[in-house]
Design an enzyme around this catalytic site. Sequence first.
Site, mmCIF file in Angstrom:
data_model
loop_
_atom_site.group_PDB
_atom_site.id
_atom_site.type_symbol
_atom_site.label_atom_id
_atom_site.label_comp_id
_atom_site.label_asym_id
_atom_site.label_seq_id
_atom_site.Cartn_x
_atom_site.Cartn_y
_atom_site.Cartn_z
ATOM 1 N N HIS A 181 -5.810 85.627 7.825
ATOM 2 C CA HIS A 181 -6.453 85.267 9.088
ATOM 3 C C HIS A 181 -5.587 85.783 10.231
ATOM 4 O O HIS A 181 -4.383 86.006 10.071
ATOM 5 C CB HIS A 181 -6.611 83.751 9.192
ATOM 6 C CG HIS A 181 -7.595 83.178 8.232
ATOM 7 N ND1 HIS A 181 -8.097 81.911 8.371
ATOM 8 C CD2 HIS A 181 -8.183 83.690 7.113
ATOM 9 C CE1 HIS A 181 -8.942 81.663 7.386
ATOM 10 N NE2 HIS A 181 -9.007 82.724 6.598
ATOM 11 N N CYS A 213 -8.525 77.357 11.759
ATOM 12 C CA CYS A 213 -8.976 76.601 10.592
ATOM 13 C C CYS A 213 -7.845 75.677 10.125
ATOM 14 O O CYS A 213 -6.728 75.711 10.666
ATOM 15 C CB CYS A 213 -9.398 77.554 9.480
ATOM 16 S SG CYS A 213 -8.009 78.426 8.682
ATOM 17 N N CYS A 224 -4.706 77.654 9.060
ATOM 18 C CA CYS A 224 -3.973 78.202 10.197
ATOM 19 C C CYS A 224 -3.317 77.098 11.016
ATOM 20 O O CYS A 224 -2.187 77.262 11.478
ATOM 21 C CB CYS A 224 -4.897 79.055 11.060
ATOM 22 S SG CYS A 224 -5.419 80.569 10.211
ATOM 23 N N GLU A 255 -4.324 84.335 12.851
ATOM 24 C CA GLU A 255 -3.175 83.488 13.179
ATOM 25 C C GLU A 255 -2.049 83.672 12.161
ATOM 26 O O GLU A 255 -0.880 83.771 12.538
ATOM 27 C CB GLU A 255 -3.584 82.005 13.219
ATOM 28 C CG GLU A 255 -4.628 81.679 14.267
ATOM 29 C CD GLU A 255 -6.059 81.731 13.773
ATOM 30 O OE1 GLU A 255 -6.891 80.988 14.307
ATOM 31 O OE2 GLU A 255 -6.366 82.522 12.844
#
Length: 175
Positions: free
Chosen positions: A72, A103, A106, A74
């Site tokens: 992801h 999420c 993250c 992040e």
Amino acid sequence: MNFHSDTHTVIYPAETALDERDGRYLRKAIVWSHAARRRGNRPFGCVIVSAAGEVLAEAGNSNAETGDCTAHAEINALRALAERKLPREELAGATLYASGEPCVMCAGAIFWSNIGRVVFGIDAERLRVFRGERQDQRDAELSCRDVFRASPHPIECIGPALVDEASAAHDGAWK
């Protein structure tokens, strides 16, 4: 996501106004979301900025390119940040700008990094409309705020913000 009882209308979280600095860096994260989409990934971007205004790391989502389900935006930015070996005290003053609400994974990584502030664009509730009901696109329906509230150190969380701008990269990306 809340539903109004009489009309069954979805009530989304109120949009947060940003100052010039936060707006500038969140827009930079949104640019990364468009770049990620152009490369065939899910449209998310992230920028991490020091208290002094120095961009420490930036990245887009790369899970389609890499096959890494944890890639992801992040996480990618935090991995790039780790190479700098900054002290935890310095990271406590940093802000992570995410084009979309982080999420659960993250949010946990943000907690472990000791970053003290998060500003995000589109919230998870609005994002779920783009994702639809496909099982492979569903997320754990837990807000990053829930993860941050469980932290023994404070993590300020601001968002949703610049929702229309942050939503643009998702239009047509999830079908």
